[in-house]
Design an enzyme around this catalytic site. Structure first.
Site, PDB file in Angstrom:
ATOM      1  N   ASP A  17       0.874  -1.176   0.000  1.00 27.86           N
ATOM      2  CA  ASP A  17       0.000   0.000   0.000  1.00 27.86           C
ATOM      3  C   ASP A  17       0.911   1.226   0.000  1.00 27.86           C
ATOM      4  O   ASP A  17       2.120   1.104   0.206  1.00 27.86           O
ATOM      5  CB  ASP A  17      -0.904  -0.012   1.249  1.00 27.86           C
ATOM      6  CG  ASP A  17      -1.775   1.240   1.343  1.00 27.86           C
ATOM      7  OD1 ASP A  17      -2.441   1.588   0.347  1.00 27.86           O
ATOM      8  OD2 ASP A  17      -1.780   1.903   2.400  1.00 27.86           O
ATOM      9  N   SER A  18       0.326   2.398  -0.176  1.00 28.94           N
ATOM     10  CA  SER A  18       1.130   3.619  -0.096  1.00 28.94           C
ATOM     11  C   SER A  18       1.611   3.874   1.345  1.00 28.94           C
ATOM     12  O   SER A  18       2.517   4.668   1.550  1.00 28.94           O
ATOM     13  CB  SER A  18       0.304   4.815  -0.568  1.00 28.94           C
ATOM     14  OG  SER A  18      -0.770   5.035   0.319  1.00 28.94           O
ATOM     15  N   CYS A  81      -4.223  -1.469  -1.988  1.00 30.27           N
ATOM     16  CA  CYS A  81      -4.343  -0.032  -2.211  1.00 30.27           C
ATOM     17  C   CYS A  81      -5.260   0.167  -3.405  1.00 30.27           C
ATOM     18  O   CYS A  81      -4.967  -0.319  -4.504  1.00 30.27           O
ATOM     19  CB  CYS A  81      -2.968   0.558  -2.505  1.00 30.27           C
ATOM     20  SG  CYS A  81      -2.997   2.291  -2.979  1.00 30.27           S
ATOM     21  N   GLU A 160      -2.388   9.009   8.137  1.00 26.50           N
ATOM     22  CA  GLU A 160      -0.931   8.851   8.224  1.00 26.50           C
ATOM     23  C   GLU A 160      -0.342   9.679   9.372  1.00 26.50           C
ATOM     24  O   GLU A 160       0.719   9.370   9.884  1.00 26.50           O
ATOM     25  CB  GLU A 160      -0.271   9.236   6.890  1.00 26.50           C
ATOM     26  CG  GLU A 160      -0.627   8.304   5.732  1.00 26.50           C
ATOM     27  CD  GLU A 160       0.228   7.036   5.653  1.00 26.50           C
ATOM     28  OE1 GLU A 160       1.415   7.085   6.006  1.00 26.50           O
ATOM     29  OE2 GLU A 160      -0.316   5.989   5.235  1.00 26.50           O
TER      30      GLU A 160
HETATM   31  N1  DGL Z   1      -4.684   3.222   0.793  1.00 25.07           N
HETATM   32  C1  DGL Z   1      -4.602   3.883  -0.495  1.00 25.07           C
HETATM   33  C2  DGL Z   1      -5.847   3.543  -1.285  1.00 25.07           C
HETATM   34  O1  DGL Z   1      -6.490   2.542  -0.984  1.00 25.07           O
HETATM   35  C3  DGL Z   1      -4.314   5.337  -0.246  1.00 25.07           C
HETATM   36  C4  DGL Z   1      -3.819   6.064  -1.412  1.00 25.07           C
HETATM   37  C5  DGL Z   1      -2.989   7.289  -1.113  1.00 25.07           C
HETATM   38  O2  DGL Z   1      -1.833   7.123  -0.710  1.00 25.07           O
HETATM   39  O3  DGL Z   1      -3.468   8.385  -1.384  1.00 25.07           O
HETATM   40  O4  DGL Z   1      -6.218   4.195  -2.217  1.00 25.07           O
END
Ligand code: DGL
Length: 276
Positions: A17-18, A81, A160
């Site tokens: 994920d990010s 993500c 975050e």
């Molecule tokens: N958890 C990511 C998603 O599901 C977040 C994306 C982001 O970093 O903006 O889209």
């Protein structure tokens, strides 16, 4: 699948994920299949993905997925993500030598199952909503529902920063959720894996009559089915090894990550794309 990539049931499930959001999916996977080995990369050094061009996010997704396969021997990739899945899933499925599972189709199926008035909503990042991936996924379910979507820029940053309650996030939620609330939806898909951490605020704004749907559990069930189908499910009662990596500040990743995911996240290791 190139013959050089050998996997077994003991190989880990690789996921990324990010940042912290994919931990909602990791939690569901660990609860459903505690015996599985898991490697998770949170790309906190380059988050957020949601406001970045699709090509850039696609590039990150490929780096992370290939790293999980080449360096950690992943037997399967879970794109935890929505933003990455919405722009890169098809290419990852085509090019990777292991099965790749995204969060969008499982979430869409869960959403159309729970609605009673056939008015459904999806919220996500700007990247996810503008990709149209959910419009397509809902259409693929064949359900006859009216879909209202809303992008929620800023939500991910609150998570975050570990700021999931309070006036600031509430004011933002009131403004961003207005379109889905006004549409009279009775079920709302949290189309970003970070958003379950904001459930309380989102529920306060939407009202208790609106069911919030997270794709985490549904995705975990799809992973289980795929492992069974490919005979790669790890057997036995021994708890699997869970490894967490971050491209950003690993002390912060371990500290907040443990609070969000639970005790399985003891430490975090630095991830960098140098070796790819
Ligand atoms: N958890 C990511 C998603 O599901 C977040 C994306 C982001 O970093 O903006 O889209």
């Amino acid at each position: 699948m190139p013959l050089s990539h050998k996997v077994s049931s003991d190989s880990p499930i690789g996921m990324f994920d990010s940042g912290f959001g994919g931990l909602t999916v990791a939690r569901a996977l660990i609860d459903l299949m505690p015996q599985e080995n898991l490697v998770y990369i949170g790309d906190t050094g380059r988050y957020p993905y949601g406001n970045k061009p699709a090509d850039e996010v696609r590039g990150y997704a490929k780096e992370l997925a290939w790293s999980l396969v080449r360096e950690y021997g992943a037997k399967m990739i879970v794109v935890a993500c929505n933003t990455a899945a919405s722009v890169a899933l098809d290419e990852l499925v085509d090019e990777l030598p292991v099965p790749v599972i995204g969060v969008i189709d499982p979430g869409a199926r869960a959403l159309v199952r729970v609605t009673r008035n056939n008015k459904v909503g999806v919220i996500g990042t700007v990247g996810t909503i503008s990709s149209g991936a959910y419009v397509q996924a809902i259409r693929t379910t064949g359900a006859s529902v009216a879909l209202t979507s809303a992008a929620c820029p800023g939500f991910v940053e609150f998570v975050e920063r570990d700021q999931t309650t309070g006036d600031e996030v509430m004011v933002l939620a009131e403004r961003l959720l207005a379109p889905v609330r006004d549409a009279g939806v009775d079920s709302l898909l949290l189309g970003c894996t970070h958003y379950p951490y904001l459930s309380r605020v989102i529920s306060d704004v939407m009202g208790s009559g609106v069911v919030l749907v997270s794709s985490a559990d549904e995705t975990a069930f799809v992973v289980k089915q795929e492992l069974e189908a490919t005979q790669l499910m790890r057997a036995g009662a021994t708890t699997g090894e869970h490894k967490f990596l971050s491209s950003g500040d690993i002390a912060w990743f371990a500290q907040l990550g443990r609070r969000l995911l639970g005790p399985e996240l003891e430490t975090a290791t630095q991830w960098s794309n140098n070796k790819i």
